[in-house]
Write an enzyme that holds these catalytic residues in place. Structure first.
Site, short mmCIF file in Angstrom:
data_model
loop_
_atom_site.label_atom_id
_atom_site.label_comp_id
_atom_site.label_asym_id
_atom_site.label_seq_id
_atom_site.Cartn_x
_atom_site.Cartn_y
_atom_site.Cartn_z
N CYS A 1 0.82 -1.21 0.00
CA CYS A 1 0.00 0.00 0.00
C CYS A 1 0.86 1.26 0.00
CB CYS A 1 -0.94 -0.01 1.19
SG CYS A 1 -0.10 -0.32 2.74
N GLU B 1 -4.49 3.68 -7.96
CA GLU B 1 -3.61 2.65 -7.41
C GLU B 1 -3.63 1.43 -8.33
OE1 GLU B 1 -4.92 0.45 -3.85
OE2 GLU B 1 -2.98 1.00 -2.98
P1 NAD Z 1 -10.17 -5.28 -0.55
O1 NAD Z 1 -10.72 -3.95 -0.17
O2 NAD Z 1 -10.71 -5.95 -1.74
O3 NAD Z 1 -10.36 -6.30 0.65
C1 NAD Z 1 -9.88 -6.06 1.94
C2 NAD Z 1 -10.75 -6.79 2.94
O4 NAD Z 1 -12.04 -6.17 2.94
C3 NAD Z 1 -10.99 -8.25 2.60
O5 NAD Z 1 -11.02 -9.00 3.79
C4 NAD Z 1 -12.35 -8.23 1.94
O6 NAD Z 1 -13.05 -9.45 2.03
C5 NAD Z 1 -13.05 -7.15 2.74
N1 NAD Z 1 -14.17 -6.50 2.07
C6 NAD Z 1 -14.38 -6.32 0.75
N2 NAD Z 1 -15.56 -5.71 0.54
C7 NAD Z 1 -16.10 -5.48 1.76
C8 NAD Z 1 -17.33 -4.90 2.21
N3 NAD Z 1 -18.22 -4.43 1.35
N4 NAD Z 1 -17.54 -4.84 3.55
C9 NAD Z 1 -16.64 -5.30 4.43
N5 NAD Z 1 -15.48 -5.89 4.05
C10 NAD Z 1 -15.21 -5.97 2.74
O7 NAD Z 1 -8.59 -5.09 -0.63
P2 NAD Z 1 -7.52 -6.18 -1.07
O8 NAD Z 1 -7.59 -6.31 -2.55
O9 NAD Z 1 -7.63 -7.40 -0.21
O10 NAD Z 1 -6.15 -5.45 -0.63
C11 NAD Z 1 -5.52 -4.49 -1.40
C12 NAD Z 1 -5.88 -3.10 -0.93
O11 NAD Z 1 -5.54 -2.94 0.44
C13 NAD Z 1 -5.09 -2.03 -1.66
O12 NAD Z 1 -5.95 -0.97 -1.98
C14 NAD Z 1 -4.06 -1.60 -0.65
O13 NAD Z 1 -3.53 -0.31 -0.83
C15 NAD Z 1 -4.81 -1.73 0.62
N6 NAD Z 1 -3.90 -1.82 1.76
C16 NAD Z 1 -3.78 -0.76 2.62
C17 NAD Z 1 -2.90 -0.82 3.69
C18 NAD Z 1 -2.73 0.32 4.65
O14 NAD Z 1 -2.22 0.09 5.73
N7 NAD Z 1 -3.14 1.54 4.32
C19 NAD Z 1 -2.15 -1.97 3.88
C20 NAD Z 1 -2.29 -3.03 3.00
C21 NAD Z 1 -3.18 -2.95 1.95
#
Ligand code: NAD
Length: 472
Positions: A279, A379
């Site tokens: 991220c 991103e």
């Molecule tokens: P994602 O948003 O698809 O999923 C993250 C989590 O959220 C998963 O467990 C998913 O099942 C859940 N989720 C999805 N839709 C949801 C909803 N409607 N309600 C509740 N939960 C829901 O993200 P990803 O593809 O797993 O991870 C990548 C993203 O995470 C990138 O955008 C990255 O930048 C971000 N990220 C941020 C940090 C930080 O600390 N800022 C760290 C790591 C990753």
């Protein structure tokens, strides 16, 4: 095939009877390696009830006892480093050496850091005639992504448990396996029943039930900005606290007095680490216009040092992307950028030679990227670096700050004080000056649409604390 058929609720493995399996696919082979149950809202309800029941006793457990359990968990995890690292590499594709050092190494360090913090943290302070008490917020719903699957879990869970909260975790459905190992470890070290609970499943089902649940006091979410917005909206119904750690489009500003070779080496490494699925990755390298060609030449050399291959091959520095969706998305961004006028300096959207199976993408460097274009604003979450010229320092800061995100960034220059001055102007939560190292005790989090929470160290602990004042 590693079939998980249970959730961890109230200190026991509870059979997830009748729940559909979610396949976990190895991105290097495109073959399923495991499955986990797709939880339903009633599974969340059971886990929340267990966490609620466990809360009073855990909140009242003396801090040194909580610290001892976190320390024991760190020790037990460290012993299983090789196994857990392999597990993580097989579900999301990161190179095995990186998996050991960072994907497992960081969680071990973070668990210990919270144990150490509990030895010195003052929960009570005095302000004039007031006694100010910091107490655990209650039951925490934790929702995490796949890119650092165990680290993101531990950054929340270790802090929440240290604070005296109880937790229901919903890990990413793409990379859920290490969360099961963590539950085993908590069980093994004797964490009281109900303090940590695990329910796997899909975001819109399990995640949203956690976010809306009236008996969940706080949701701590790490993931995409789109899903974070949804979590915040769903959680609003109960006015629970929502801590969001979201996406980024971070900039690395190379100043005109920088040692260019050093700057480029550090900048490229930061962008390509974990296959660009970080991220905080500096995905935009901003360079003085008059030194642009020189930088491109150096970038070509530096990017060549990132061999793509299977995670278990020793020479691999970039593994496959974590899943098919991510692969399609990244390839799409590269093609779109080219259609928008970007030039391919290194890499491109065609598959790397000899890697027909697996979600492999060439580490790619794009030139002629115009500020405001899609690839400059959005991103990508893959090994894609945009090199962008700037006219002067003000222009560099304006480009760096010109996206909806504000997570991280870097400044590199010959004059450290000047680099710090530029770093202060960046609207982001974290800036590394001249290659400053990751600090697991420093606050980690973003500005703007990168979120509002802070994790790690003391700031991370305080996310999970309520503040009460008693006037004496
Ligand atoms: P994602 O948003 O698809 O999923 C993250 C989590 O959220 C998963 O467990 C998913 O099942 C859940 N989720 C999805 N839709 C949801 C909803 N409607 N309600 C509740 N939960 C829901 O993200 P990803 O593809 O797993 O991870 C990548 C993203 O995470 C990138 O955008 C990255 O930048 C971000 N990220 C941020 C940090 C930080 O600390 N800022 C760290 C790591 C990753």
């Amino acid at each position: 095939m590693n079939t998980k058929d249970s959730f961890f609720i109230g200190g026991a493995w509870v059979l997830a009877a009748g729940r559909a399996p979610i396949e976990v696919v190895d991105p290097a082979t495109e073959q399923p390696v495991a499955s986990v149950p797709a939880g339903q809202p009633e599974d969340v309800d059971a886990a929340v009830a267990a966490a609620r029941a466990a809360f009073p006793a855990w909140a009242a457990t003396p801090a040194p006892d909580r610290a001892a359990l976190l320390r024991a968990t760190a020790d037990a995890l460290e012993i299983r480093t090789d196994e857990v690292a392999l597990q993580i590499s097989s579900e999301m594709g990161t190179p095995l050496a990186f998996s050991k050092a960072v994907q497992v190494g960081n969680p071990v360090r973070v668990l210990r850091s919270y144990a150490d913090l509990l030895d010195r943290y003052e929960f009570d302070t005095q302000i004039g005639n007031s006694l100010v008490i910091k107490e655990p917020i209650g039951v925490v719903g934790a929702i995490t992504p796949w890119n650092y699957p165990l680290h993101q879990v531990v950054a929340k869970v270790a802090a929440a448990l240290a604070a005296g909260c109880t937790v229901v975790l919903k890990p990413s459905e793409v990379a859920p396996l290490s969360a099961f190992t963590l539950a085993e470890l908590f069980d093994q070290v004797g964490l009281p029943a109900g303090v940590f609970n695990l329910v796997t499943g899909l975001g819109p089902v399990v995640g949203e039930r956690l976010a809306e649940h009236p008996d969940v006091d706080m949701v701590s979410f790490t993931g995409s900005t789109a899903a974070g917005k949804r979590v915040m909206a769903v959680a609003a119904g109960t006015v629970k606290k929502v801590a969001l750690e979201l996406g980024g489009k971070s900039a690395f500003i190379v100043l005109d007095d920088a040692d260019l070779a050093k700057a480029v080496k550090i900048g490229v490494a930061n962008c390509f680490i974990n296959g660009g699925q970080t991220c905080t990755a500096w995905t935009r390298m901003l360079v003085p216009a008059e030194r642009y060609d020189e930088v491109l030449e150096l970038v070509r050399g530096a990017a060549g040092k990132y061999p793509v291959g299977p995670p278990t091959d020793e020479g691999t520095r970039v593994g496959p992307l974590a899943n098919a969706t991510q692969y399609q998305k990244v390839i799409g961004y590269i093609d779109q950028a080219v259609a928008d006028g970007a030039s391919v300096v290194v890499g491109g959207s065609q598959p790397p030679e000899g890697l027909g199976t697996g979600y492999y993408v060439r580490p790619t460097v794009l030139g002629d990227v115009v500020p405001g274009s899609r690839v400059e604003q959005e991103e990508v979450f893959g090994p894609v670096l945009a090199v962008i010229p700037y006219a002067d320092e003000d222009d560099a800061v304006a480009i760096a700050n010109g996206t909806p995100y504000g997570l991280s960034g870097g400044v590199f220059g010959g004059d450290q004080e000047r680099a710090v001055r530029v770093g202060r102007r960046m609207r982001t939560g974290m800036v590394d000056i001249n290659g400053g190292r990751f600090n697991p005790l420093a606050p980690f989090g973003g500005y703007k649409q990168s979120g509002n929470g802070r994790e790690l160290g003391e700031y991370g602990l305080e996310e999970f604390l309520e503040v009460k004042s008693l006037q004496l």
